[in-house]
Motif scaffolding. Sequence first.
Motif, mmCIF file in Angstrom:
data_model
loop_
_atom_site.group_PDB
_atom_site.id
_atom_site.type_symbol
_atom_site.label_atom_id
_atom_site.label_comp_id
_atom_site.label_asym_id
_atom_site.label_seq_id
_atom_site.Cartn_x
_atom_site.Cartn_y
_atom_site.Cartn_z
ATOM 1 N N TYR A 1 -11.922 15.113 -15.889
ATOM 2 C CA TYR A 1 -12.337 13.841 -15.483
ATOM 3 C C TYR A 1 -11.229 12.931 -15.354
ATOM 4 O O TYR A 1 -11.091 12.119 -14.267
ATOM 5 C CB TYR A 1 -13.511 13.503 -16.226
ATOM 6 N N LYS B 1 -9.166 13.429 -12.369
ATOM 7 C CA LYS B 1 -9.606 13.478 -11.003
ATOM 8 C C LYS B 1 -9.778 11.843 -10.703
ATOM 9 O O LYS B 1 -9.520 11.573 -9.575
ATOM 10 C CB LYS B 1 -11.173 14.071 -11.117
ATOM 11 N N LEU B 2 -9.850 11.181 -11.834
ATOM 12 C CA LEU B 2 -10.076 9.629 -11.512
ATOM 13 C C LEU B 2 -8.601 9.076 -11.530
ATOM 14 O O LEU B 2 -8.623 7.780 -11.110
ATOM 15 C CB LEU B 2 -10.842 9.115 -12.560
ATOM 16 N N TYR C 1 -6.848 8.449 -13.965
ATOM 17 C CA TYR C 1 -6.757 7.549 -15.361
ATOM 18 C C TYR C 1 -5.332 7.391 -15.800
ATOM 19 O O TYR C 1 -4.808 8.473 -16.145
ATOM 20 C CB TYR C 1 -7.732 8.111 -16.298
ATOM 21 N N VAL D 1 -12.707 2.990 -15.765
ATOM 22 C CA VAL D 1 -13.745 3.526 -14.945
ATOM 23 C C VAL D 1 -14.562 2.502 -14.359
ATOM 24 O O VAL D 1 -14.771 2.336 -13.053
ATOM 25 C CB VAL D 1 -14.449 4.633 -15.387
ATOM 26 N N GLN E 1 -12.386 -0.144 -12.362
ATOM 27 C CA GLN E 1 -12.050 0.538 -10.959
ATOM 28 C C GLN E 1 -13.249 0.806 -9.914
ATOM 29 O O GLN E 1 -13.153 1.321 -8.963
ATOM 30 C CB GLN E 1 -11.148 1.736 -11.015
ATOM 31 N N LEU F 1 -15.287 3.351 -10.710
ATOM 32 C CA LEU F 1 -15.134 4.825 -10.092
ATOM 33 C C LEU F 1 -16.570 5.442 -10.570
ATOM 34 O O LEU F 1 -17.176 4.975 -11.085
ATOM 35 C CB LEU F 1 -14.151 5.366 -10.900
ATOM 36 N N GLU F 2 -16.672 6.729 -10.105
ATOM 37 C CA GLU F 2 -17.758 7.485 -10.453
ATOM 38 C C GLU F 2 -18.097 7.640 -11.892
ATOM 39 O O GLU F 2 -17.146 8.331 -12.423
ATOM 40 C CB GLU F 2 -17.874 8.765 -9.778
ATOM 41 N N LYS F 3 -19.121 7.746 -12.410
ATOM 42 C CA LYS F 3 -19.685 8.051 -13.718
ATOM 43 C C LYS F 3 -20.596 9.119 -13.795
ATOM 44 O O LYS F 3 -21.699 9.054 -13.420
ATOM 45 C CB LYS F 3 -20.538 6.635 -14.593
#
Length: 140
Positions: free
Chosen positions: A66, A69-70, A72, A132, A135, A137-139
């Motif tokens: 995860y 993908k983000l 981080y 997250v 930014q 971003l998707e949780k």
Amino acid sequence: MIWKEKYKIGIPAIDRQHEELFRRVADFVQAIRQEGRWEEKIDKVKDTMAFLQEYVVTHFNYEEKYQQKLGYPDWEEHRKIHEAFKADVQNMAQEFAAAGYHEDAVQKLAGKLLAWLINHVVAADQKMAQYVTEQGLEKI
């Protein structure tokens, strides 16, 4: 139960996994602190060690994928923290199997597990969740 709402990081899938980890560690701690013969508690210790060896790897892999993908930025540092904990769990499991499941060592393990989980979730995982959120971003 040692899980508290304040431990939630706001990423539902990871929160569910954390809650399961906390639940299992809490059950473990309760079982070894109950009255009764130590020999009767060893199965719970073995079950918990087996669970940790499997579930921690699954959870950490999920969390790391995860983070990657983000994008981080601290994912590599986070991964190293995970690797150290996995190695600790593996070493403890091997030591217990080789030397026997001595009550003092298991009590020490219980305290270490609780402290590590709380500190990791409150510090490192909250930092990830903050990134997250900041930014947008998707949780998952």
